[in-house]
Design a protein around this motif. Structure first.
Motif, PDB file in Angstrom:
ATOM      1  N   VAL A   7       6.852  -2.326   6.147  1.00 56.47           N
ATOM      2  CA  VAL A   7       6.957  -0.895   6.402  1.00 56.47           C
ATOM      3  C   VAL A   7       6.377  -0.212   5.230  1.00 56.47           C
ATOM      4  CG1 VAL A   7       9.067   0.816   6.582  1.00 56.47           C
ATOM      5  CG2 VAL A   7       9.128  -1.363   7.884  1.00 56.47           C
ATOM      6  N   TYR A   8       6.620  -0.756   3.791  1.00 61.05           N
ATOM      7  CA  TYR A   8       6.456  -0.045   2.700  1.00 61.05           C
ATOM      8  C   TYR A   8       6.144  -1.267   1.863  1.00 61.05           C
ATOM      9  CZ  TYR A   8      11.111  -0.229   0.741  1.00 61.05           C
ATOM     10  OH  TYR A   8      12.570  -0.450   0.521  1.00 61.05           O
ATOM     11  N   ALA A   9       5.383  -0.609   0.603  1.00 59.16           N
ATOM     12  CA  ALA A   9       5.281  -1.722  -0.339  1.00 59.16           C
ATOM     13  C   ALA A   9       5.210  -0.956  -1.912  1.00 59.16           C
ATOM     14  CB  ALA A   9       3.720  -2.296  -0.581  1.00 59.16           C
ATOM     15  N   GLN A  10       5.502  -1.524  -3.026  1.00 57.16           N
ATOM     16  CA  GLN A  10       5.640  -0.843  -4.223  1.00 57.16           C
ATOM     17  C   GLN A  10       5.391  -1.720  -5.403  1.00 57.16           C
ATOM     18  OE1 GLN A  10       5.470   1.347  -6.324  1.00 57.16           O
ATOM     19  NE2 GLN A  10       6.963   2.662  -5.572  1.00 57.16           N
ATOM     20  N   ASP A  11       4.755  -1.616  -6.408  1.00 55.13           N
ATOM     21  CA  ASP A  11       4.328  -2.292  -7.597  1.00 55.13           C
ATOM     22  C   ASP A  11       5.421  -2.226  -8.548  1.00 55.13           C
ATOM     23  OD1 ASP A  11       3.570  -3.296 -10.210  1.00 55.13           O
ATOM     24  OD2 ASP A  11       1.409  -2.558  -9.605  1.00 55.13           O
ATOM     25  N   CYS A  69      14.322  -1.843 -12.820  1.00 56.31           N
ATOM     26  CA  CYS A  69      13.942  -0.860 -11.763  1.00 56.31           C
ATOM     27  C   CYS A  69      15.155  -0.387 -10.959  1.00 56.31           C
ATOM     28  CB  CYS A  69      12.954  -1.070 -10.959  1.00 56.31           C
ATOM     29  SG  CYS A  69      11.462  -1.986 -11.924  1.00 56.31           S
ATOM     30  N   LYS A  70      15.255   0.860 -10.507  1.00 53.72           N
ATOM     31  CA  LYS A  70      15.840   1.271  -9.125  1.00 53.72           C
ATOM     32  C   LYS A  70      15.070   1.982  -8.260  1.00 53.72           C
ATOM     33  CE  LYS A  70      19.510   4.318  -7.579  1.00 53.72           C
ATOM     34  NZ  LYS A  70      20.653   5.399  -8.168  1.00 53.72           N
ATOM     35  N   LEU A  71      14.893   1.679  -7.046  1.00 48.14           N
ATOM     36  CA  LEU A  71      14.146   2.109  -5.946  1.00 48.14           C
ATOM     37  C   LEU A  71      14.867   2.824  -5.025  1.00 48.14           C
ATOM     38  CD1 LEU A  71      11.594  -0.731  -5.486  1.00 48.14           C
ATOM     39  CD2 LEU A  71      11.492   0.969  -7.016  1.00 48.14           C
ATOM     40  N   ASN A  72      14.171   3.764  -4.212  1.00 46.76           N
ATOM     41  CA  ASN A  72      14.793   4.120  -3.019  1.00 46.76           C
ATOM     42  C   ASN A  72      14.544   3.167  -1.855  1.00 46.76           C
ATOM     43  OD1 ASN A  72      15.137   5.293  -0.371  1.00 46.76           O
ATOM     44  ND2 ASN A  72      14.760   7.537  -1.239  1.00 46.76           N
ATOM     45  N   ALA A  73      15.506   2.476  -1.547  1.00 43.96           N
ATOM     46  CA  ALA A  73      15.396   1.258  -0.708  1.00 43.96           C
ATOM     47  C   ALA A  73      15.013   1.701   0.810  1.00 43.96           C
ATOM     48  CB  ALA A  73      16.834   0.536  -0.413  1.00 43.96           C
ATOM     49  N   LEU A  74      15.162   2.982   1.178  1.00 41.29           N
ATOM     50  CA  LEU A  74      14.151   3.597   2.377  1.00 41.29           C
ATOM     51  C   LEU A  74      13.049   3.817   2.347  1.00 41.29           C
ATOM     52  CD1 LEU A  74      17.412   5.551   3.484  1.00 41.29           C
ATOM     53  CD2 LEU A  74      16.948   3.053   3.893  1.00 41.29           C
ATOM     54  N   SER A  75      12.346   4.171   1.236  1.00 44.02           N
ATOM     55  CA  SER A  75      11.100   4.647   1.179  1.00 44.02           C
ATOM     56  C   SER A  75      10.065   3.704   0.118  1.00 44.02           C
ATOM     57  CB  SER A  75      10.983   6.032   0.620  1.00 44.02           C
ATOM     58  OG  SER A  75      11.546   6.192  -0.583  1.00 44.02           O
ATOM     59  N   ALA A 127      13.936   2.656   7.175  1.00 43.62           N
ATOM     60  CA  ALA A 127      13.060   2.649   6.201  1.00 43.62           C
ATOM     61  C   ALA A 127      11.674   3.310   6.924  1.00 43.62           C
ATOM     62  CB  ALA A 127      12.806   1.261   5.792  1.00 43.62           C
ATOM     63  N   THR A 128      11.215   4.032   6.161  1.00 43.72           N
ATOM     64  CA  THR A 128       9.885   4.568   6.335  1.00 43.72           C
ATOM     65  C   THR A 128       9.034   5.014   5.042  1.00 43.72           C
ATOM     66  OG1 THR A 128      11.028   6.099   8.043  1.00 43.72           O
ATOM     67  CG2 THR A 128       8.674   6.573   7.234  1.00 43.72           C
ATOM     68  N   ALA A 129       7.845   4.654   5.149  1.00 44.30           N
ATOM     69  CA  ALA A 129       6.969   4.715   3.746  1.00 44.30           C
ATOM     70  C   ALA A 129       6.551   6.288   3.701  1.00 44.30           C
ATOM     71  CB  ALA A 129       5.842   3.841   3.815  1.00 44.30           C
ATOM     72  N   VAL A 130       6.409   6.684   2.235  1.00 43.45           N
ATOM     73  CA  VAL A 130       5.879   7.938   2.062  1.00 43.45           C
ATOM     74  C   VAL A 130       4.286   7.435   1.459  1.00 43.45           C
ATOM     75  CG1 VAL A 130       7.948   8.906   1.080  1.00 43.45           C
ATOM     76  CG2 VAL A 130       6.321   7.495  -0.457  1.00 43.45           C
ATOM     77  N   ALA A 189       2.545   7.125  -0.856  1.00 48.26           N
ATOM     78  CA  ALA A 189       2.349   6.220  -2.135  1.00 48.26           C
ATOM     79  C   ALA A 189       2.760   5.010  -2.043  1.00 48.26           C
ATOM     80  CB  ALA A 189       3.208   6.851  -3.462  1.00 48.26           C
ATOM     81  N   THR A 190       3.702   4.765  -0.995  1.00 49.34           N
ATOM     82  CA  THR A 190       4.254   3.189  -0.825  1.00 49.34           C
ATOM     83  C   THR A 190       3.624   2.721   0.764  1.00 49.34           C
ATOM     84  OG1 THR A 190       6.415   4.319   0.290  1.00 49.34           O
ATOM     85  CG2 THR A 190       6.253   3.701  -2.111  1.00 49.34           C
ATOM     86  N   LEU A 191       2.655   3.349   1.199  1.00 51.05           N
ATOM     87  CA  LEU A 191       2.086   2.708   2.436  1.00 51.05           C
ATOM     88  C   LEU A 191       1.614   1.446   2.147  1.00 51.05           C
ATOM     89  CD1 LEU A 191       0.460   5.829   4.105  1.00 51.05           C
ATOM     90  CD2 LEU A 191       2.280   4.762   5.039  1.00 51.05           C
ATOM     91  N   PRO A 192       1.638   0.372   2.871  1.00 55.80           N
ATOM     92  CA  PRO A 192       1.034  -0.765   2.639  1.00 55.80           C
ATOM     93  C   PRO A 192      -0.327  -0.766   2.305  1.00 55.80           C
ATOM     94  CG  PRO A 192       2.689  -1.033   4.086  1.00 55.80           C
ATOM     95  CD  PRO A 192       2.616   0.436   4.042  1.00 55.80           C
ATOM     96  N   SER A 193      -0.959   0.028   3.189  1.00 59.86           N
ATOM     97  CA  SER A 193      -2.467   0.461   2.982  1.00 59.86           C
ATOM     98  C   SER A 193      -2.877   0.895   1.684  1.00 59.86           C
ATOM     99  CB  SER A 193      -2.954   1.322   4.036  1.00 59.86           C
ATOM    100  OG  SER A 193      -2.367   2.557   4.051  1.00 59.86           O
ATOM    101  N   ALA A 194      -1.982   1.702   1.084  1.00 55.31           N
ATOM    102  CA  ALA A 194      -2.384   2.192  -0.462  1.00 55.31           C
ATOM    103  C   ALA A 194      -2.496   0.702  -1.251  1.00 55.31           C
ATOM    104  CB  ALA A 194      -0.941   2.996  -0.869  1.00 55.31           C
ATOM    105  N   PHE A 195      -1.967  -0.171  -0.992  1.00 56.39           N
ATOM    106  CA  PHE A 195      -2.061  -1.593  -2.022  1.00 56.39           C
ATOM    107  C   PHE A 195      -3.206  -2.186  -1.216  1.00 56.39           C
ATOM    108  CE2 PHE A 195       1.903   0.524  -2.705  1.00 56.39           C
ATOM    109  CZ  PHE A 195       2.144   0.271  -4.129  1.00 56.39           C
TER     110      PHE A 195
END
Length: 541
Positions: free
Chosen positions: A367-371, A405-411, A58-61, A63-69
């Motif tokens: 590793v990542y976050a998403q709304d 929702c369907k998400l890419n579980a790796l990003s 798993a790696t953030a892009v 837009a999904t960096l924890p810092s972006a939130f």
């Protein structure tokens, strides 16, 4: 004269033989009386080999960096906040089909992928539903995350447990375990609904679905529910004698929690077997990881745990607030109610504030976050194929909108999202076999509901089936030996439906009566679910 005597002797001999044959039929409960006397439970055991997740990472892009939130996180070890954490005994979860050595359904939706509300399959495609038995409980369930556990114990395990004598000696005993809203654990025989051992008085209402230890150890993990305002603990019980081996929590609040006035453990936990580590998110907004130091001695018929101090993770941001301070600027609420999914060293969990996180359990860092649009009651469902992995979930918000929702579980990137009117307290189910390429959601409206089949690649609707009353019961997929798939779904009024999973065509219904909130578990050709104040065993035939 001699011929007459010979005929009489032959008739007597034939009568004796017939008597012996019919006696054997009766005693063995087979033959032409099989429909009346045979064990109705049958299961075609799964044969698929688990696929490896070694190549997944798993790696953030951006837009999904924890810092972006604006996420700010902290880890506590031995009661002290620390800046860096690296687990001494690394956690790594296997593929979902390899999660447990137990024969049956050991946790909410079966495993760490949350994709197995069924175990095994049936020889033939089911055409009807038949009530086998019912068991009276002390209270009705009000939880969408309540589900029976079903496990077939081997002979050695049966002999060491506090089962009734006739159940200890019963070959292939398959036991149903249910945490009831009356504060008791009940244990039943899947065949006929008879009690297998005395109920276990918990002294509290369970928060959701307990979990069996995936290593096959006689341990049961039970979270405390209630209204969230008083004491709440994670509890570990021995299934040898029913004793409480360990509990962790607080009478009022964990001082490490940002959420000050609410605590509850409704999420079904996971156990990382090789690391001997319990992973349990709480509705206080803390993720607890506890090394158990389990000691199981089958010869001595004993089991114990010597847990270490929990390693805890919590998080906050400017968008989060305590219950009483929620406002337009800080609309997000702390806490995890839904059952998390996991693969390798990653925990995937969605909170009450509409934020999904991927947490590295070996560093206890996101590793990542998403709304994801709203609060999550339902379990997250993980899927991987080759080098890709996906996550399916449903959430809902205070404005009355549901988000599928369907998400890419790796990003953490969103693949597709459907926004519809309603609520989604029920967990989705992925199709396989003839239902490959489909995912199913129970959408709850104000007066009615709807089971919706989506194309999992595009998010397009494949079919919709109306439900007379809205409910929180999660659908389950069941399969015949030819891989043809069917969906079991119960509405809010206790009407159980069997649908052709490919078309949505209604094949059979069964009226169980009572309000249904909890979810179904299926072992082979037998489904178990609670409706009203009763637990039902239902034969699919």
């Amino acid at each position: 004269m001699r011929i007459g005597r010979l005929i009489v002797l032959l008739l007597i001999f034939a009568a004796i033989v017939a008597g012996i044959v019919f006696g054997i039929m009766f005693l063995t409960k087979t033959g032409i009386f099989g429909a009346a006397f045979s064990d109705p439970v049958s299961v075609v055991l799964p044969s698929a080999s688990p696929s490896s997740t070694d190549n997944l990472s798993a790696t953030a892009v951006d837009a999904t960096l924890p810092s972006a939130f604006g996420l700010q996180t902290e880890v506590q070890q031995n009661g002290e906040a620390i800046n860096d954490f690296n687990r001494t005994d690394p956690v790594s979860f296997p593929a979902g089909s390899a999660y447990t050595s137990l024969t049956g359904i050991s946790s909410f939706r079966g495993n760490n992928y949350r994709d197995a509300a069924h175990f095994g399959g049936m020889e033939n495609a089911p055409q009807k539903l038949e009530q086998l038995w019912s068991f009276d409980l002390g209270a009705a369930s009000a939880s969408a995350v309540a589900q029976p556990l079903v496990v077939r114990w081997d002979a050695d395990m049966r002999r060491m447990m506090n089962l009734y004598d006739d159940k200890k000696s019963k070959d292939s005993l398959t036991e149903v375990i249910l945490a009831s809203a009356d504060g008791k654990l009940y244990f039943m025989d899947l065949t006929d609904g008879s009690a297998t051992r005395d109920p276990l008085a918990l002294g509290f209402t369970a928060g959701g679905t307990p979990a069996l230890d995936p290593r096959g150890y006689p341990l049961l993990y039970v979270g405390q529910g209630g209204d969230g305002t008083g004491a709440s603990y994670m509890n570990v019980y021995s299934l040898i004698d029913g004793s409480l081996l360990y509990r962790c929590g607080a009478d009022q609040r964990d001082a490490f929690a940002y959420r000050s006035a609410f605590q509850r453990f409704g999420a079904s936990p996971l156990v990382a077997s090789e690391a001997d580590t319990l992973v349990w998110p709480g509705e206080n907004g803390i993720v607890y990881t506890i090394r158990l130091n389990t000691n199981f001695d089958p010869a001595a018929k004993t089991i114990s745990v010597a847990p270490e101090e929990p390693v805890k993770y919590h998080y906050t941001s400017a968008q989060y607030a305590d219950d009483a301070q929620i406002n337009e600027q800080a609309p997000r609420l702390y806490g995890f109610k839904s059952a998390p999914a996991a693969f390798k060293n990653y925990l995937l969990l969605s909170d009450n504030g509409g934020l999904l996180q991927c947490l590295d359990l070996n560093t206890m860092s996101p590793v990542y976050a998403q709304d994801v649009g709203g609060a999550s009651d339902a379990a997250l469902v993980f899927e991987h194929t080759g080098d890709s992995a996906s996550l399916y979930l449903g959430t809902y918000d205070a404005a009355g909108a549901a988000h599928i929702c369907k998400l890419n579980a790796l990003s953490g990137e969103t693949v597709w999202q459907k926004d519809v009117a309603g609520k989604l307290p029920a967990s989705p189910v992925l199709g396989s076999g003839s239902l490959n390429g489909m995912v199913f959601f129970n959408l709850s409206g104000s007066d009615s509901g709807e089971l919706i089949a989506y194309n999992k690649e595009t998010g397009d609707t494949v079919w919709q089936h109306p439900l007379e009353r809205p409910g929180a019961s999660s659908p389950a997929a069941v399969y015949a030996s030819d891989t043809s798939g069917f969906i079991l779904q119960c509405d809010g009024n206790g009407k159980l439906l069997l649908l052709d999973g490919k078309t949505g065509e209604e094949k059979a219904t069964l009226d169980l009566g009572g309000e249904t909130q909890g979810s179904v578990a299926v072992f082979g050709n037998t489904a178990v679910l609670q409706s009203g104040q009763k637990l039902f065993g239902v034969l699919l035939s």
